[in-house]
Motif scaffolding. Structure first.
Motif, mmCIF file in Angstrom:
data_model
loop_
_atom_site.group_PDB
_atom_site.id
_atom_site.type_symbol
_atom_site.label_atom_id
_atom_site.label_comp_id
_atom_site.label_asym_id
_atom_site.label_seq_id
_atom_site.Cartn_x
_atom_site.Cartn_y
_atom_site.Cartn_z
ATOM 1 N N PHE A 29 0.824 -1.210 0.000
ATOM 2 C CA PHE A 29 0.000 0.000 0.000
ATOM 3 C C PHE A 29 0.860 1.262 0.000
ATOM 4 O O PHE A 29 0.542 2.256 -0.675
ATOM 5 C CB PHE A 29 -0.921 -0.019 1.224
ATOM 6 N N LEU A 30 1.981 1.241 0.738
ATOM 7 C CA LEU A 30 2.863 2.411 0.787
ATOM 8 C C LEU A 30 3.525 2.665 -0.563
ATOM 9 O O LEU A 30 3.722 3.821 -0.956
ATOM 10 C CB LEU A 30 3.925 2.213 1.865
ATOM 11 N N VAL A 31 3.867 1.598 -1.269
ATOM 12 C CA VAL A 31 4.455 1.765 -2.600
ATOM 13 C C VAL A 31 3.451 2.401 -3.556
ATOM 14 O O VAL A 31 3.791 3.296 -4.348
ATOM 15 C CB VAL A 31 4.945 0.404 -3.130
ATOM 16 N N LEU A 32 2.199 1.961 -3.488
ATOM 17 C CA LEU A 32 1.166 2.561 -4.343
ATOM 18 C C LEU A 32 0.964 4.038 -4.019
ATOM 19 O O LEU A 32 0.755 4.853 -4.929
ATOM 20 C CB LEU A 32 -0.147 1.790 -4.168
ATOM 21 N N ILE A 33 1.026 4.386 -2.740
ATOM 22 C CA ILE A 33 0.876 5.802 -2.361
ATOM 23 C C ILE A 33 2.036 6.631 -2.915
ATOM 24 O O ILE A 33 1.843 7.760 -3.391
ATOM 25 C CB ILE A 33 0.798 5.925 -0.824
ATOM 26 N N SER A 34 3.255 6.074 -2.877
ATOM 27 C CA SER A 34 4.404 6.817 -3.393
ATOM 28 C C SER A 34 4.339 7.023 -4.905
ATOM 29 O O SER A 34 4.972 7.949 -5.432
ATOM 30 C CB SER A 34 5.703 6.081 -3.036
ATOM 31 N N LEU A 35 3.584 6.174 -5.626
ATOM 32 C CA LEU A 35 3.455 6.347 -7.072
ATOM 33 C C LEU A 35 2.525 7.496 -7.448
ATOM 34 O O LEU A 35 2.605 8.017 -8.568
ATOM 35 C CB LEU A 35 2.945 5.049 -7.711
ATOM 36 N N VAL A 36 1.658 7.894 -6.521
ATOM 37 C CA VAL A 36 0.684 8.960 -6.821
ATOM 38 C C VAL A 36 1.380 10.272 -7.139
ATOM 39 O O VAL A 36 1.088 10.902 -8.180
ATOM 40 C CB VAL A 36 -0.315 9.100 -5.667
ATOM 41 N N PRO A 37 2.307 10.770 -6.299
ATOM 42 C CA PRO A 37 2.971 12.031 -6.676
ATOM 43 C C PRO A 37 3.848 11.899 -7.920
ATOM 44 O O PRO A 37 4.030 12.901 -8.634
ATOM 45 C CB PRO A 37 3.824 12.361 -5.436
ATOM 46 N N ILE A 38 4.357 10.711 -8.200
ATOM 47 C CA ILE A 38 5.159 10.549 -9.414
ATOM 48 C C ILE A 38 4.298 10.759 -10.651
ATOM 49 O O ILE A 38 4.635 11.561 -11.537
ATOM 50 C CB ILE A 38 5.815 9.154 -9.435
ATOM 51 N N VAL A 39 3.183 10.060 -10.704
ATOM 52 C CA VAL A 39 2.283 10.174 -11.851
ATOM 53 C C VAL A 39 1.681 11.571 -11.926
ATOM 54 O O VAL A 39 1.609 12.186 -13.003
ATOM 55 C CB VAL A 39 1.190 9.093 -11.787
ATOM 56 N N GLY A 40 1.259 12.094 -10.782
ATOM 57 C CA GLY A 40 0.653 13.437 -10.770
ATOM 58 C C GLY A 40 1.638 14.514 -11.157
ATOM 59 O O GLY A 40 1.293 15.457 -11.896
ATOM 60 N N GLY A 41 2.885 14.416 -10.685
ATOM 61 C CA GLY A 41 3.884 15.424 -11.033
ATOM 62 C C GLY A 41 4.235 15.405 -12.508
ATOM 63 O O GLY A 41 4.374 16.462 -13.138
ATOM 64 N N VAL A 42 4.368 14.215 -13.080
ATOM 65 C CA VAL A 42 4.656 14.118 -14.509
ATOM 66 C C VAL A 42 3.498 14.678 -15.329
ATOM 67 O O VAL A 42 3.707 15.387 -16.331
ATOM 68 C CB VAL A 42 4.952 12.657 -14.892
ATOM 69 N N ALA A 43 2.278 14.385 -14.926
ATOM 70 C CA ALA A 43 1.106 14.915 -15.638
ATOM 71 C C ALA A 43 1.056 16.432 -15.554
ATOM 72 O O ALA A 43 0.765 17.118 -16.555
ATOM 73 C CB ALA A 43 -0.169 14.302 -15.063
ATOM 74 N N LEU A 44 1.330 16.982 -14.366
ATOM 75 C CA LEU A 44 1.305 18.436 -14.200
ATOM 76 C C LEU A 44 2.398 19.106 -15.022
ATOM 77 O O LEU A 44 2.157 20.164 -15.650
ATOM 78 C CB LEU A 44 1.471 18.781 -12.715
ATOM 79 N N ALA A 45 3.583 18.504 -15.065
ATOM 80 C CA ALA A 45 4.658 19.077 -15.862
ATOM 81 C C ALA A 45 4.365 18.968 -17.355
ATOM 82 O O ALA A 45 4.728 19.854 -18.143
ATOM 83 C CB ALA A 45 5.974 18.363 -15.531
ATOM 84 N N SER A 46 3.680 17.913 -17.775
ATOM 85 C CA SER A 46 3.350 17.738 -19.195
ATOM 86 C C SER A 46 2.326 18.761 -19.657
ATOM 87 O O SER A 46 2.395 19.248 -20.801
ATOM 88 C CB SER A 46 2.823 16.320 -19.426
ATOM 89 N N LEU A 47 1.371 19.096 -18.791
ATOM 90 C CA LEU A 47 0.331 20.045 -19.180
ATOM 91 C C LEU A 47 0.877 21.442 -19.402
ATOM 92 O O LEU A 47 0.323 22.211 -20.200
ATOM 93 C CB LEU A 47 -0.769 20.073 -18.110
ATOM 94 N N THR A 48 1.962 21.770 -18.706
ATOM 95 C CA THR A 48 2.504 23.130 -18.804
ATOM 96 C C THR A 48 3.818 23.184 -19.575
ATOM 97 O O THR A 48 4.494 24.218 -19.568
ATOM 98 C CB THR A 48 2.721 23.691 -17.386
ATOM 99 N N GLU A 49 4.197 22.084 -20.232
ATOM 100 C CA GLU A 49 5.456 22.059 -20.980
ATOM 101 C C GLU A 49 5.272 22.768 -22.319
ATOM 102 O O GLU A 49 4.336 22.481 -23.085
ATOM 103 C CB GLU A 49 5.907 20.618 -21.205
ATOM 104 N N VAL A 50 6.185 23.713 -22.599
ATOM 105 C CA VAL A 50 6.097 24.499 -23.825
ATOM 106 C C VAL A 50 6.370 23.633 -25.047
ATOM 107 O O VAL A 50 5.707 23.766 -26.087
ATOM 108 C CB VAL A 50 7.088 25.679 -23.762
ATOM 109 N N SER A 51 7.338 22.702 -24.940
ATOM 110 C CA SER A 51 7.740 21.886 -26.090
ATOM 111 C C SER A 51 6.982 20.564 -26.171
ATOM 112 O O SER A 51 7.414 19.649 -26.878
ATOM 113 C CB SER A 51 9.250 21.579 -25.998
ATOM 114 N N PHE A 52 5.842 20.473 -25.471
ATOM 115 C CA PHE A 52 5.137 19.198 -25.414
ATOM 116 C C PHE A 52 4.591 18.792 -26.788
ATOM 117 O O PHE A 52 4.036 19.604 -27.530
ATOM 118 C CB PHE A 52 3.977 19.274 -24.423
ATOM 119 N N ASN A 53 4.781 17.498 -27.121
ATOM 120 C CA ASN A 53 4.091 16.852 -28.231
ATOM 121 C C ASN A 53 3.998 15.374 -27.901
ATOM 122 O O ASN A 53 4.811 14.826 -27.163
ATOM 123 C CB ASN A 53 4.776 17.129 -29.581
#
Length: 415
Positions: free
Chosen positions: A233-257
Motif C-alpha cells: 500500500f505504501l508503494v502505491l501511495i508513493s506512485l501517486v505524486p510521481i504520476v501526478g507530477g509528470v502529468a502536471l509538468a506535461s500540461l505546462t510544458e512548452v515543447s510538449f508533443n
C-alpha cells in the motif's frame, strides 16, 4: 706443635670445596631442583646455552644438566603483556584494548568500496550530462534518431574492439548459449536508446527526463506482470505524486508533443526491462562474462541489429554529401556526434558497472537522482523556459521518486 697446627689448617682448607658438591648432589637426588634453579638465573643463561666452556672460577657452581637451560624465561613477556593489558583496562576500559586486524581491514575495504561506487556514480552523471547536451545539439539540426543511435553503437563497438585487441581488458569466450541469452537484452537495449533519442529530438531535454522519472511506475508494473510481486500500500501511495507530477509538468510544458511523450514512456519500459535482464544474466552467467564484457557484447549486438534496420528505414544519410546538401556544418555535426557517442558509451559502461554492484532498485533510485542533475544542467545550458507550474510538477514527481526509494528500502529483501 706449630707443624701439627699448620698441617691441620691445610687439611681443613682443602676440605672446604667438597661441601657445595655434596649439597648439589643431595638436591639432585631429591628431584634436581637445584640445577634447574641455578640455570634459570639471569647471570648464567648465556653461558649455559652457548657452546663455550664455563669460567674456571665458577666451575663449582655451573654443574652440567641434560635438561634445557631456559625454563622460566618465556614467562617474562606474558607477565609484561598482562601488566600492559591491566593498565589499559584501568585507563580506558575495554575500548582502549587493541582490536583485531581483521576488523580494521574489513572497514578499510568497505570504505574503498564506497569510494569506488561514488566515483562510478560521479562518472555516470557527468558523462550523461554531456551526452544529453551534445546529442540534443545534433538532433536539433539532424532529425534522424535511428541513424544517430546506430552511430553511437558503432563508436562503442570500435572502442570495445580496441580494448580487446590491445589487451586492456580480456576478450571473453562467448558460447552460442550465451548469445541466445543476451539477444533479448540487446533488443531492449537498442529500443531503449532509439526511443530516448526520438524523445530528445522532439521535446526539451528537461521534459524528456521529467517523463523518464516515472521509471518506478514501470518497475512496479513489470514486477507484478512477470514476477508476481504485487506492490504494498505504501508503494502505491508513493506512485501517486510521481504520476501526478509528470502529468502536471506535461500540461505546462512548452515543447510538449505526443511523439516525444510516448517515446520517453517507451524508453522507460524498455530501460526497466533491460535492467532486470542485465541483472539476471550477470548473476547466472559464466565467470568470463562479467559486467564489462556483458555490456560490450550487448553493444556490438545492438549495432549489428540496428545498422541494417536503420538503412532500410532512414537510408544512408550520415554522409558529407547529404549534410552539405542539407546546408549543415559538416565538421560541427561530426565532432558533436563523435563526442556524444563517446559520452554515450562511457555513461552506459559506468551504469552497467554500478548495476553489477547494487540491486536494480538502488540503480533505479540513482538513475532518478541523475535525472535531477540532468534536468537542472540542461535548463541552465539551453536556457529552457520553465513555468512555475512546470517546476512544481517536476518537483512533485521527484519527491514521489524519493518516497518510493524510501519505501522500497524499508521493505525487507527477499533475496
Amino acid at each position: 706443635m706449630l707443624q701439627h697446627s699448620t698441617s691441620a689448617a691445610a687439611a681443613s682448607f682443602a676440605a672446604r670445596p667438597l661441601l657445595p658438591r655434596l649439597k648439589a648432589g643431595r638436591r639432585r637426588r631429591h628431584g634436581g631442583g637445584a640445577s634447574s634453579h641455578l640455570y634459570a638465573l639471569p647471570g648464567f643463561l648465556s653461558s649455559s646455552s652457548s657452546s663455550e666452556e664455563p669460567s674456571p672460577s665458577l666451575s663449582w657452581i655451573c654443574t652440567p644438566s641434560p635438561r634445557p637451560a631456559v625454563l622460566k624465561a618465556p614467562l617474562v613477556p606474558t607477565t609484561v603483556a598482562r601488566a600492559a593489558e591491566d593498565a589499559a583496562l584501568a585507563a580506558g576500559g575495554e575500548e582502549s584494548l587493541p582490536r583485531p586486524a581483521t576488523k580494521v581491514s574489513s572497514s578499510t575495504s568497505g570504505m574503498v568500496h564506497k569510494l569506488q561506487l561514488g566515483f562510478l556514480f560521479g562518472l555516470w552523471y557527468l558523462f550523461n550530462i554531456y551526452f544529453n547536451i551534445y546529442d540534443k545539439q545534433v538532433l536539433k539540426v539532424y532529425p534522424f534518431p535511428m541513424t544517430i543511435t546506430a552511430f553511437h553503437f558503432g563508436i562503442g563497438t570500435v572502442l570495445i574492439l580496441l580494448m580487446w585487441f590491445t589487451n586492456i581488458y580480456e576478450k571473453p569466450k562467448i558460447s552460442s548459449k550465451q548469445i541466445v541469452a543476451i539477444l533479448p537484452l540487446a533488443i531492449v537495449h537498442t529500443l531503449a536508446n532509439v526511443f530516448t533519442n526520438m524523445s530528445l529530438g522532439k521535446v526539451a531535454v528537461s521534459f524528456t527526463h521529467t517523463i523518464k522519472a516515472s521509471e518506478p511506475f514501470f518497475t512496479v508494473i513489470l514486477s507484478a506482470l512477470f514476477l508476481g510481486e504485487f506492490p504494498s500500500f505504501l508503494v502505491l501511495i508513493s506512485l501517486v505524486p510521481i504520476v501526478g507530477g509528470v502529468a502536471l509538468a506535461s500540461l505546462t510544458e512548452v515543447s510538449f508533443n505526443w511523439a516525444g511523450f510516448w517515446s520517453a514512456m517507451a524508453s522507460n519500459l524498455t530501460n526497466q526491462s533491460r535492467n532486470v535482464l542485465s541483472k539476471k544474466i550477470m548473476t547466472k552467467s559464466e565467470e568470463s562474462l562479467d559486467d564489462i564484457n556483458l555490456f560490450s557484447v550487448t553493444t556490438i549486438m545492438s549495432f549489428l541489429l540496428l545498422a541494417p534496420v536503420t538503412i532500410l528505414i532512414e537510408g544512408i544519410k550520415f554522409t558529407p554529401a547529404y549534410m552539405h546538401f542539407a546546408g549543415l556544418n559538416i565538421k560541427e555535426v561530426f565532432v558533436r556526434s563523435f563526442l556524444a557517442g563517446v559520452c554515450f558509451h562511457a555513461y552506459q559502461q559506468a551504469a552497467y558497472m554500478i548495476l553489477s554492484r547494487v540491486s536494480p532498485i538502488t540503480h533505479s533510485v540513482g538513475n532518478c537522482v541523475k535525472r535531477v542533475v540532468v534536468i537542472i544542467s540542461s535548463v541552465l545550458f539551453f536556457r529552457t523556459p520553465v513555468s512555475p507550474i512546470n517546476s512544481i510538477g517536476t518537483g512533485v514527481a521527484l519527491v514521489g521518486v524519493f518516497l518510493y526509494s524510501r519505501v522500497t528500502r524499508a521493505k525487507p529483501k527477499s533475496d
